[in-house]
Design a protein around this motif. Sequence first.
Motif, PDB file in Angstrom:
ATOM      1  N   THR A  79     -11.940  -0.553   8.181  1.00 40.07           N
ATOM      2  CA  THR A  79     -11.333  -1.542   7.292  1.00 40.07           C
ATOM      3  C   THR A  79     -12.332  -2.596   6.830  1.00 40.07           C
ATOM      4  O   THR A  79     -13.172  -3.048   7.606  1.00 40.07           O
ATOM      5  N   PRO A 113      -4.495  -3.706   9.023  1.00 41.63           N
ATOM      6  CA  PRO A 113      -5.263  -2.874   8.077  1.00 41.63           C
ATOM      7  C   PRO A 113      -4.538  -2.670   6.750  1.00 41.63           C
ATOM      8  O   PRO A 113      -5.189  -2.527   5.715  1.00 41.63           O
ATOM      9  N   ASN A 170      -6.337  -3.550   3.313  1.00 37.57           N
ATOM     10  CA  ASN A 170      -6.448  -2.565   2.241  1.00 37.57           C
ATOM     11  C   ASN A 170      -5.865  -3.107   0.942  1.00 37.57           C
ATOM     12  O   ASN A 170      -6.468  -2.963  -0.130  1.00 37.57           O
TER      13      ASN A 170
END
Lengths: 202, 202
Positions: free
Chosen positions: A26, A141, A145
């Motif tokens: 990530t 995450p 994202n």
Amino acid sequence: MTSDRLHDQIRFILEVDKLKGIVRRTYLADGTRRENSAEHSWHVAAMAVVLAEHANEPVDADRVVRMLLVHDVVEVDAGDTFVYDTAGAESKAERERRAADRLFGLLPGDQGGDLRALWEEFEAARTADARFAAALDRLMPVLHNIHTGGRAWRENGVTADMVIGRNSRMAEGSRALWEYARALIDRAVASGALAPAPGTGG
Amino acid sequence: MTSDRLHDQIRFILEVDKLKGIVRRTYLADGTRRENSAEHSWHVAAMAVVLAEHANEPVDADRVVRMLLVHDVVEVDAGDTFVYDTAGAESKAERERRAADRLFGLLPGDQGGDLRALWEEFEAARTADARFAAALDRLMPVLHNIHTGGRAWRENGVTADMVIGRNSRMAEGSRALWEYARALIDRAVASGALAPAPGTGG
């Protein structure tokens, strides 16, 4: 006696410094680089302080914080296994068990036992505290994202069905957080940041 | 209502992601790079879990952990002020107060107020919990310096009298940890990793 204990405790503290060198898939929210497991651990622990009220069942936020502070420590030996890496997942449990033996074994017995039990509770995800901790570990995450235009998803060929399949278990710890994440995922698909499931023609 | 709260909480969570980009003077124990304030915050919080028994007075380890999770959050706006930087220290309080206004102000009022109070308690260092948290925050850079042959000390012209002057307050939170650190500092001077006070002819 005190100084023997202190010596062992400091040895553990210095050994887990290596978590700062374990790089995850990530990216930071500003996209400048991939994050490491130590700063991720800080972030999810801080998240637990702020978001505890959204757990499905009442949780002990302080236990959740402690759990998240140690949840990735085994990666010092076992490395980070990408959540969508099914091959790596097979050997993960055994690699991490050996890492836990060594790392928590550096501490005085009582303390090493307590922290190891907390890590095992996180891994098993069967208590309310552990289910909520796991939900936070999944939410982070997704947020990263979303804020980098789906960068780690795209780099790793991750599609919407995989993200939903992996993250829907967030609802076991917090339906509110899963509902929030689900809306973000849908918007990411609509904007093109996340590829739809193969064959859905999206 | 819940979703407004959650929206504000997530905004705070994403904003403090920037702490991962605030680089401190101290090097990782393996010397590969300087550490950032997010991973440092994880490390001292984990340290509190492990070392709480060495506090002078009984402390609430969970409060100390929460305090350390937010103790550097203001650096997102105010940057890291090197502890031996006396010029920077003058403007530090005002810069950090403004940063606290903005950052904790992102959260729902009740929560922002609680975390800000915890940060102010840390800064004031007048309670047992805060004195112990501050002791850990001082011990960590000493350990990192010791394990990198005094690298950040040498790069910044820091001498033994400065290290002792700055860190002897560690004893206010934990005499045991200060005694331990003091022995390490003396050994660092003996080995040449830390320069003696100017004029001591060491």
